[in-house]
Write a protein that holds these residues in place. Structure first.
Motif, PDB file in Angstrom:
ATOM      1  N   VAL A  40       0.852  -1.185   0.000  1.00 49.43           N
ATOM      2  CA  VAL A  40       0.000   0.000   0.000  1.00 49.43           C
ATOM      3  C   VAL A  40       0.889   1.237   0.000  1.00 49.43           C
ATOM      4  O   VAL A  40       1.760   1.401   0.850  1.00 49.43           O
ATOM      5  N   ILE A  41       0.672   2.118  -0.992  1.00 48.78           N
ATOM      6  CA  ILE A  41       1.459   3.335  -1.148  1.00 48.78           C
ATOM      7  C   ILE A  41       0.730   4.550  -0.578  1.00 48.78           C
ATOM      8  O   ILE A  41       1.336   5.429   0.015  1.00 48.78           O
ATOM      9  N   ALA A  42      -0.596   4.611  -0.771  1.00 49.25           N
ATOM     10  CA  ALA A  42      -1.396   5.732  -0.271  1.00 49.25           C
ATOM     11  C   ALA A  42      -2.809   5.233   0.027  1.00 49.25           C
ATOM     12  O   ALA A  42      -3.286   4.293  -0.591  1.00 49.25           O
ATOM     13  N   VAL A  43      -3.459   5.891   0.999  1.00 46.92           N
ATOM     14  CA  VAL A  43      -4.791   5.493   1.439  1.00 46.92           C
ATOM     15  C   VAL A  43      -5.693   6.719   1.472  1.00 46.92           C
ATOM     16  O   VAL A  43      -5.296   7.774   1.962  1.00 46.92           O
ATOM     17  N   GLY A  44      -6.909   6.555   0.954  1.00 46.64           N
ATOM     18  CA  GLY A  44      -7.888   7.633   0.992  1.00 46.64           C
ATOM     19  C   GLY A  44      -8.429   7.830   2.406  1.00 46.64           C
ATOM     20  O   GLY A  44      -8.146   7.039   3.306  1.00 46.64           O
ATOM     21  N   PRO A  45      -9.251   8.860   2.599  1.00 53.77           N
ATOM     22  CA  PRO A  45      -9.776   9.165   3.933  1.00 53.77           C
ATOM     23  C   PRO A  45     -10.858   8.204   4.401  1.00 53.77           C
ATOM     24  O   PRO A  45     -11.169   8.148   5.591  1.00 53.77           O
ATOM     25  N   GLY A  46     -11.434   7.428   3.518  1.00 54.22           N
ATOM     26  CA  GLY A  46     -12.504   6.498   3.887  1.00 54.22           C
ATOM     27  C   GLY A  46     -13.831   6.956   3.335  1.00 54.22           C
ATOM     28  O   GLY A  46     -14.006   8.102   2.945  1.00 54.22           O
ATOM     29  N   ALA A  47     -14.786   6.037   3.312  1.00 56.34           N
ATOM     30  CA  ALA A  47     -16.112   6.325   2.770  1.00 56.34           C
ATOM     31  C   ALA A  47     -16.970   7.044   3.806  1.00 56.34           C
ATOM     32  O   ALA A  47     -16.725   6.957   5.004  1.00 56.34           O
ATOM     33  N   ILE A  48     -17.981   7.745   3.316  1.00 57.77           N
ATOM     34  CA  ILE A  48     -18.956   8.370   4.209  1.00 57.77           C
ATOM     35  C   ILE A  48     -20.279   7.640   4.013  1.00 57.77           C
ATOM     36  O   ILE A  48     -20.818   7.598   2.909  1.00 57.77           O
ATOM     37  N   ASP A  50     -24.132   7.310   5.672  1.00 54.88           N
ATOM     38  CA  ASP A  50     -25.116   7.923   6.575  1.00 54.88           C
ATOM     39  C   ASP A  50     -24.518   9.085   7.369  1.00 54.88           C
ATOM     40  O   ASP A  50     -24.793   9.252   8.559  1.00 54.88           O
ATOM     41  N   GLY A  51     -23.647   9.847   6.713  1.00 52.28           N
ATOM     42  CA  GLY A  51     -23.058  11.018   7.343  1.00 52.28           C
ATOM     43  C   GLY A  51     -21.883  10.724   8.264  1.00 52.28           C
ATOM     44  O   GLY A  51     -21.322  11.631   8.863  1.00 52.28           O
ATOM     45  N   LYS A  52     -21.498   9.457   8.402  1.00 50.58           N
ATOM     46  CA  LYS A  52     -20.375   9.087   9.280  1.00 50.58           C
ATOM     47  C   LYS A  52     -19.239   8.526   8.423  1.00 50.58           C
ATOM     48  O   LYS A  52     -19.459   7.754   7.506  1.00 50.58           O
ATOM     49  N   ARG A  53     -18.030   8.935   8.747  1.00 48.58           N
ATOM     50  CA  ARG A  53     -16.867   8.455   8.000  1.00 48.58           C
ATOM     51  C   ARG A  53     -16.483   7.064   8.499  1.00 48.58           C
ATOM     52  O   ARG A  53     -16.338   6.826   9.680  1.00 48.58           O
ATOM     53  N   ILE A  54     -16.329   6.150   7.552  1.00 54.76           N
ATOM     54  CA  ILE A  54     -15.882   4.790   7.848  1.00 54.76           C
ATOM     55  C   ILE A  54     -14.365   4.759   7.672  1.00 54.76           C
ATOM     56  O   ILE A  54     -13.855   5.034   6.582  1.00 54.76           O
ATOM     57  N   GLU A  55     -13.644   4.440   8.731  1.00 56.15           N
ATOM     58  CA  GLU A  55     -12.177   4.435   8.696  1.00 56.15           C
ATOM     59  C   GLU A  55     -11.649   3.312   7.802  1.00 56.15           C
ATOM     60  O   GLU A  55     -12.259   2.251   7.683  1.00 56.15           O
ATOM     61  N   MET A  56     -10.504   3.544   7.213  1.00 54.63           N
ATOM     62  CA  MET A  56      -9.858   2.549   6.367  1.00 54.63           C
ATOM     63  C   MET A  56      -9.201   1.475   7.236  1.00 54.63           C
ATOM     64  O   MET A  56      -8.687   1.773   8.321  1.00 54.63           O
ATOM     65  N   GLU A  57      -9.210   0.235   6.746  1.00 55.86           N
ATOM     66  CA  GLU A  57      -8.635  -0.878   7.498  1.00 55.86           C
ATOM     67  C   GLU A  57      -7.167  -1.119   7.160  1.00 55.86           C
ATOM     68  O   GLU A  57      -6.494  -1.861   7.868  1.00 55.86           O
ATOM     69  N   VAL A  58      -6.681  -0.517   6.081  1.00 58.34           N
ATOM     70  CA  VAL A  58      -5.276  -0.677   5.701  1.00 58.34           C
ATOM     71  C   VAL A  58      -4.549   0.641   5.899  1.00 58.34           C
ATOM     72  O   VAL A  58      -5.171   1.696   5.973  1.00 58.34           O
TER      73      VAL A  58
END
Length: 94
Positions: A40-48, A50-58
């Motif tokens: 893994v070189i770069a990771v996005g901020p995660g999905a949103i 229902d208005g809540k950000r879901i954290e990335m697992e990697v």
């Protein structure tokens, strides 16, 4: 140049394909199977959701296994990368 993925996307760099088989047979370029293992070189901020950000697992530096036909291959500054969604990652290799 840096690549900053959006949403739940991840930028990976494929690990090199095996040059020889376990029995010692040297493979030619055409016979090598594309590896499904990457770093893994770069990771996005995660999905949103229902208005809540879901954290990335990697995280950056993780070694992963990913789906065979997942992602989009891109070339940036002469380097080849693949951008894929987190859901296409099958496992983290420890």
């Amino acid at each position: 140049m840096n690549i900053k993925p959006l949403g739940e996307r991840v930028v990976i760099k494929r690990l090199e394909a095996e040059e020889t088989t376990k029995s010692g047979i040297v493979l030619t370029g055409a016979a090598k199977e594309q590896p499904q293992e990457a770093e893994v070189i770069a990771v996005g901020p995660g999905a949103i959701v229902d208005g809540k950000r879901i954290e990335m697992e990697v995280k950056i530096g993780d070694k992963i296994l990913y789906s065979k036909y997942a992602g989009t291959e891109v070339k940036v500054s002469g380097e080849e990368y693949t951008i894929l969604k987190q859901e296409d990652i099958l496992a983290i290799v420890e």
